[in-house]
Motif scaffolding. Structure first.
Motif, short mmCIF file in Angstrom:
data_model
loop_
_atom_site.label_atom_id
_atom_site.label_comp_id
_atom_site.label_asym_id
_atom_site.label_seq_id
_atom_site.Cartn_x
_atom_site.Cartn_y
_atom_site.Cartn_z
N ARG A 26 -121.21 51.31 -8.06
CA ARG A 26 -122.26 50.42 -8.54
C ARG A 26 -123.19 51.17 -9.48
O ARG A 26 -123.50 52.34 -9.26
CB ARG A 26 -123.10 49.88 -7.37
CG ARG A 26 -122.37 48.98 -6.40
CD ARG A 26 -123.29 48.52 -5.28
NE ARG A 26 -123.75 49.63 -4.47
CZ ARG A 26 -123.11 50.09 -3.39
NH1 ARG A 26 -121.97 49.53 -3.01
NH2 ARG A 26 -123.59 51.10 -2.69
N PRO A 86 -120.09 55.81 -3.28
CA PRO A 86 -119.93 55.70 -1.83
C PRO A 86 -118.82 56.56 -1.24
O PRO A 86 -118.65 56.59 -0.03
CB PRO A 86 -119.66 54.22 -1.62
CG PRO A 86 -119.19 53.70 -2.91
CD PRO A 86 -119.70 54.59 -3.99
N ALA A 87 -118.05 57.23 -2.08
CA ALA A 87 -116.99 58.16 -1.61
C ALA A 87 -115.89 57.42 -0.86
O ALA A 87 -115.30 57.97 0.08
CB ALA A 87 -117.58 59.29 -0.76
N ARG A 88 -115.62 56.20 -1.25
CA ARG A 88 -114.47 55.48 -0.69
C ARG A 88 -113.20 55.74 -1.49
O ARG A 88 -112.10 55.45 -1.02
CB ARG A 88 -114.75 53.97 -0.67
CG ARG A 88 -115.77 53.53 0.37
CD ARG A 88 -115.14 53.39 1.73
NE ARG A 88 -116.10 53.00 2.76
CZ ARG A 88 -115.83 53.06 4.05
NH1 ARG A 88 -114.66 53.49 4.48
NH2 ARG A 88 -116.73 52.72 4.94
N PRO A 145 -120.76 60.71 -0.05
CA PRO A 145 -121.64 59.66 -0.59
C PRO A 145 -122.89 60.27 -1.23
O PRO A 145 -123.58 61.08 -0.62
CB PRO A 145 -122.03 58.85 0.66
CG PRO A 145 -120.99 59.19 1.69
CD PRO A 145 -120.59 60.60 1.41
N TYR A 163 -127.65 59.07 -0.94
CA TYR A 163 -126.92 57.84 -1.19
C TYR A 163 -127.77 56.62 -0.81
O TYR A 163 -128.33 56.56 0.28
CB TYR A 163 -125.63 57.82 -0.37
CG TYR A 163 -124.84 56.55 -0.50
CD1 TYR A 163 -124.22 56.22 -1.70
CD2 TYR A 163 -124.75 55.66 0.56
CE1 TYR A 163 -123.51 55.05 -1.84
CE2 TYR A 163 -124.03 54.47 0.43
CZ TYR A 163 -123.42 54.18 -0.78
OH TYR A 163 -122.73 53.00 -0.92
N LEU A 210 -130.35 55.45 -2.75
CA LEU A 210 -131.72 55.54 -3.25
C LEU A 210 -132.10 54.31 -4.08
O LEU A 210 -131.35 53.90 -4.95
CB LEU A 210 -131.83 56.79 -4.13
CG LEU A 210 -133.18 57.08 -4.76
CD1 LEU A 210 -133.98 57.96 -3.81
CD2 LEU A 210 -133.01 57.80 -6.10
#
Lengths: 297, 337
Positions: free
Chosen positions: B235, B260-262, B303, B331, B333
């Motif tokens: 995003r 998000p480290a997905r 993240p 993450y 913020l």
């Protein structure tokens, strides 16, 4: 039901929580209708952040239980993408459901491995103190509060007799007091500081670069073990350019403190013999001035 | 930009910067409910930069070895707003600052600061933010000697404000959706990030040494996005286009890039599977030890969020130049506005 859960049940909730995070599956846990969920100083949706990356439970597990307030805290280790990290959190339960959860994921693999190698907390942390010998909750809280107050703008001139002479502080598992080998401290090149006791360190005035310790939350008061788990915001506002030490020397903070820095701290305190006896510090840097998102605790 | 009002706003901007250097906001015409944020945190006016700012570009002082002359101002009479995007020194640490000052009538109602500073490595004197994954492109003060004329020269293309904002926003869409077709890029579009070339850099290192041939910063920005490089950014949040200057075709935007480290790896046609860099289990010390000599710190596996201030120059509806400063943050913020 607040206050009805015992230590075992509270600690079991910590384990269940860890297992759910590793499984990336929040649905395994009982959540209250309204949940305060915070990770690394931010409110984020449950299921984001560490849920995506934590994939294993580490060896170091230190529980703090507060049946009186249905709270339980944890300083421990985990694996993130297979890499050791510190994974600290506390939970507040309401009717057996999680109503508050605050996590600090600290990506310090060296510190996490150090804790894992240690395996279990020092026995002194785990001692159950007979009820008749316990200090009250307020008396317990007084120790970390004095610790924080004497640390901010530390000038070496205060009354630091609340430290036991054998008090030791560990930061991410690293002993930073009473060490015998040469070891520098923090962002300084000083190698004598960590050889001192807690009280001796405070009497130097060396820690004067800490310009504020805000929003002190005593998130878990473990009466049985006479310990307190605290969350607080450590400010270094960048205005302290030199520190007059009590030995007549002048200390100059490193370039790290040229600008404002804030550490979000989760720190455990053990009281024994009526003094502060052990300190277990963990920290995560956040933008300067960041507030703790914890609400009305 | 020569009216009395724009002069007043420009002077007001400098008076805030001078007050920061003097560590004394008391002489400023502050509104009773004036707000100040610094790196997305609400602070008291007088805290933060008000205690650490030593110099700023254009302050009229003597030359300073760490102060670059880089400075771009935005004056918006209609909004009652003036913005500094320029070089600073805090104590002895160089940085870049976006400082937005908005008036309400004769009073200052809002001050927003986004500071990005040099982080240096080293065991003890080091300033690398503790335990925060670093950015792919850490701040390089030498990259802000002066604004590139190609960024700030008068624009002859005549894009109106609406078009400028739409195109700047579409660039964020392209990153968010990993689709370069959502925006048009000029030929030879320049992209700089924290003072370093972030596109078409012939010396760019690989994203991950395991796949040495894939060097995203050597590609055009369009190719970067097309290869999936931006997939780690889920995003581009909290977008605000805080200044629009049709005379230069410039938009100044603030946003938070959420990672998000997905997504841990991408499939790049012609290159195969490229894992995003991160600590390698069992080799953490090696990874950390490698930091000083590496432009790329392995940070894309956990993240994080990055707080951005970005200048986008648009010519004929196409992005011609991107100049961004950013810093890592926890993450999730928000920007504080």
């Amino acid at each position: 039901m607040t206050g009805k859960l015992g230590r075992e049940e509270l600690e079991r909730m910590i384990d269940r929580y860890m297992e759910a995070v590793v499984a990336d599956d929040p649905s395994r846990l009982p959540w209250a209708e309204h949940v305060e969920y915070i990770e690394n100083n931010q409110r984020i949706p449950i299921g984001e952040g560490a849920w995506a990356t934590i994939d294993g439970i580490g060896a170091y597990k230190h529980y703090y239980a507060d049946p009186e307030r249905a709270r339980v805290g944890f300083i421990g280790t985990a694996r993130e993408n297979g890499v050791p990290c510190l994974f600290n959190f506390f939970l507040e339960l309401a009717d057996g459901k999680i109503a508050k959860a605050e996590t600090l994921v600290i990506r310090d693999p060296v510190g996490a491995r150090r804790l894992d190698e240690q395996g279990t907390p020092d026995d002194v942390w785990l001692e159950t103190v007979p009820a008749e010998e316990r200090l009250s909750r307020e008396e317990l809280i007084g120790f970390p509060d004095r610790y924080f107050s004497s640390l901010e703008f530390n000038d070496g001139l205060g009354d630091y007799s609340f430290f036991h002479r054998d008090c030791d502080r560990y930061e991410h598992g690293k002993r930073t007091t009473n060490v015998t080998e040469e070891q520098s401290y923090g962002h300084s090149g000083d190698t004598s500081f960590t050889r001192m006791s807690c009280e001796q360190q405070w009497k130097t005035g060396f820690m004067g670069f800490v310009t504020g310790i805000r929003e002190r939350h005593w998130v878990v008061v473990d009466e049985e073990r006479q310990a307190v788990l605290a969350i607080a915001m450590f400010d270094h506002d960048g205005t302290v350019r030199s520190i007059q030490l009590t030995n007549g020397k002048t200390s100059y903070p490193s370039p790290y403190f040229d600008v404002g820095r804030t550490m979000h701290i989760m720190e455990g305190f053990k009281v024994k013999y009526g003094k502060l006896y052990r300190i277990e510090a963990t920290m995560y840097e956040v933008p300067y001035g960041a507030r703790s998102p914890l609400l009305a605790l | 930009m020569t009216t009395e009002e724009s002069g007043r706003l420009r002077d007001g901007l400098d008076s805030v910067l001078r007050a920061m250097v003097a560590h004394d906001p008391l002489g400023l015409p502050l509104a009773e409910d004036a707000r100040y944020t610094e790196i997305a945190q609400p602070l008291d006016i007088g805290d933060g930069l008000w205690g650490t700012l030593t110099r700023f570009a254009g302050d009229g002082g003597d030359p300073h070895p760490k102060l670059n002359p880089y400075r771009i101002d935005f004056i918006d009479e209609a909004a009652g707003q003036a913005i500094f995007f320029g070089a600073t020194v805090e104590n002895n640490t160089p940085g870049m600052l976006m400082l937005r000052v908005r008036y309400s009538g004769a009073r200052i109602a809002e001050i927003e600061a986004l500071a990005v500073r040099e982080e240096i490595v080293g065991d003890h004197g080091g300033t690398v933010t503790m335990f925060q994954p670093r950015l792919l492109l850490p701040f390089e003060p030498g990259g802000f000697a002066a604004p590139d004329p190609a960024l700030v020269a008068p624009s002859s293309r005549g894009d109106d404000e609406k078009v400028l904002v739409a195109v700047a926003d579409a660039f964020f869409d392209a990153i968010e959706r990993d689709d370069p077709d959502l925006v048009e890029f000029a030929q030879d579009c320049v992209v700089r990030h924290n003072g370093r070339l972030a596109a078409e850099d012939p010396d760019a290192p690989p994203l991950n040494p395991e796949v040495p041939a894939y060097r995203p910063f050597s590609l055009s920005v369009r190719e970067q996005i097309a290869t999936g490089f931006t997939r780690y950014t889920a995003r581009v949040n909290h977008r605000r286009h805080v200044a629009v200057d049709p005379s230069r075709g410039l938009v100044l935007s603030v946003a938070v890039f959420d990672h998000p480290a997905r997504v841990h790896e991408i499939e790049v046609p012609g290159f195969g599977t490229v894992p995003f860099p991160g600590y390698v289990a069992g080799q953490e010390e090696l990874t950390i030890a490698a930091l000083p000599g590496s432009r790329i710190y392995p940070n894309l596996q956990v993240p994080t969020s990055d707080l951005h201030a970005q200048l986008t120059r648009i010519e004929g509806g196409r992005i011609a130049y991107v100049e961004a400063i950013s810093r890592g943050a926890p993450y999730g913020l928000p920007t504080g506005w």
